[in-house]
Design a protein around this motif. Structure first.
Motif, mmCIF file in Angstrom:
data_model
loop_
_atom_site.group_PDB
_atom_site.id
_atom_site.type_symbol
_atom_site.label_atom_id
_atom_site.label_comp_id
_atom_site.label_asym_id
_atom_site.label_seq_id
_atom_site.Cartn_x
_atom_site.Cartn_y
_atom_site.Cartn_z
ATOM 1 N N GLN A 1 7.018 10.633 5.323
ATOM 2 C CA GLN A 1 6.637 9.346 4.737
ATOM 3 C C GLN A 1 7.149 8.212 5.615
ATOM 4 N N LEU A 2 6.214 7.393 6.048
ATOM 5 C CA LEU A 2 6.528 6.276 6.941
ATOM 6 C C LEU A 2 6.414 4.974 6.161
ATOM 7 N N HIS A 3 7.363 4.087 6.385
ATOM 8 C CA HIS A 3 7.337 2.802 5.674
ATOM 9 C C HIS A 3 7.373 1.682 6.721
ATOM 10 N N TYR A 4 6.291 0.963 6.817
ATOM 11 C CA TYR A 4 6.181 -0.146 7.770
ATOM 12 C C TYR A 4 6.047 -1.461 7.022
ATOM 13 N N GLU A 5 6.459 -2.532 7.675
ATOM 14 C CA GLU A 5 6.172 -3.849 7.112
ATOM 15 C C GLU A 5 5.583 -4.752 8.180
ATOM 16 N N LYS A 6 4.825 -5.695 7.710
ATOM 17 C CA LYS A 6 4.179 -6.654 8.599
ATOM 18 C C LYS A 6 5.249 -7.524 9.253
ATOM 19 N N ILE A 32 3.523 -4.578 13.380
ATOM 20 C CA ILE A 32 4.268 -4.065 12.231
ATOM 21 C C ILE A 32 5.590 -3.481 12.728
ATOM 22 N N LYS A 33 6.533 -3.374 11.823
ATOM 23 C CA LYS A 33 7.788 -2.715 12.225
ATOM 24 C C LYS A 33 8.154 -1.635 11.219
ATOM 25 N N LEU A 34 8.822 -0.611 11.740
ATOM 26 C CA LEU A 34 9.206 0.522 10.900
ATOM 27 C C LEU A 34 10.397 0.126 10.041
ATOM 28 N N LEU A 51 -3.842 -9.177 4.332
ATOM 29 C CA LEU A 51 -3.231 -9.314 2.999
ATOM 30 C C LEU A 51 -2.313 -8.152 2.626
ATOM 31 N N ILE A 52 -2.065 -7.231 3.550
ATOM 32 C CA ILE A 52 -1.147 -6.129 3.213
ATOM 33 C C ILE A 52 0.187 -6.378 3.922
ATOM 34 N N ASP A 53 1.249 -6.452 3.134
ATOM 35 C CA ASP A 53 2.578 -6.768 3.681
ATOM 36 C C ASP A 53 3.368 -5.522 4.040
ATOM 37 N N MET A 104 0.842 -1.184 0.000
ATOM 38 C CA MET A 104 0.000 0.000 0.000
ATOM 39 C C MET A 104 0.884 1.243 0.000
ATOM 40 N N TYR A 105 0.568 2.161 -0.841
ATOM 41 C CA TYR A 105 1.270 3.454 -0.898
ATOM 42 C C TYR A 105 0.157 4.487 -0.937
#
Ligand code: NAP
Length: 171
Positions: A163-168, A149-151, A120-122, A1-2
């Motif tokens: 802009q923040l970028h996280y992942e599952k 989630i982690k940053l 379903l969002i990674d 997701m962006y």
């Protein structure tokens, strides 16, 4: 997701107005979008978000990718863009099972929250626009399941966008 949201978590005003995003426009600054797009070969977008782009007088980009416009009303394809009315879980599971690049969820809220129901969002790339809207279409609905989630990273831009970028965190 962006996706972009106001500091208080709205991706659009209650009537779908996204003109607050234009305050972030700056010559030569695309907030990493072109680089991000290079990692993607498939796009999924809600029918309302797709129609919103057209209503603003733009063509929907990504004609070089596989685009699925999610709708409950089956419709014929629009050029290379396919309307999809089946299960989102089936679509994503099928796309992930094939070799390819990343799948980009281009919103809106209904699609994001539908995907979140099935975890379903990674990755989440969220641009925080420096504005408080007070009301609108929320990115994350109340009642969604807790998710660890982690940053992965963050960037600050001249116009005040963060802009923040996280992942599952895979369990
Ligand atoms: N700030 C940002 O970065 C950003 C990004 C994207 C969008 N937006 C804004 O968000 C707004 C639209 O968001 P939204 O949440 O209202 O709508 P949306 O998620 O874009 O689209 C909703 C539509 O998707 C279809 N749909 C939803 N769930 C479905 C399911 N389970 N199965 C099949 N089809 C399904 C339905 O289409 P049908 O009605 O055709 O059945 C529904 O009306 C717009 O104003 C847009 O500009 C902002």
């Amino acid at each position: 997701m962006y996706i972009s949201m106001s500091l208080d978590g709205y991706i659009a005003k209650p009537d779908g107005d996204i003109s607050f995003l234009s305050a972030m426009e700056q010559e030569g600054q695309d907030y990493g979008y072109a680089e991000f797009n290079k990692t993607v070969d498939t796009v999924i977008i809600g029918r309302r978000s797709y129609d919103k782009v057209l209503s603003l007088g733009y063509e929907y980009p990504h004609s070089d990718k596989d685009v699925y416009i999610i709708t409950r009303t089956p419709r014929p394809p629009k050029g290379s863009f396919k309307y999809y009315s089946g299960s989102l879980k089936t679509l994503i599971t099928d796309l992930k099972s094939r070799p390819g690049k990343n799948i980009y969820c281009d919103g809106g809220s209904l699609i994001v929250n539908e995907l979140l129901k099935d975890n379903l969002i990674d990755e989440f790339i969220i641009s925080i626009i420096p504005i408080i809207l007070g009301d609108g279409i929320e990115l994350f609905n109340r009642g969604i399941a807790e998710m660890a989630i982690k940053l992965k990273g963050f960037k600050k831009f001249k116009k005040g966008l963060v802009q923040l970028h996280y992942e599952k965190i895979l369990s």
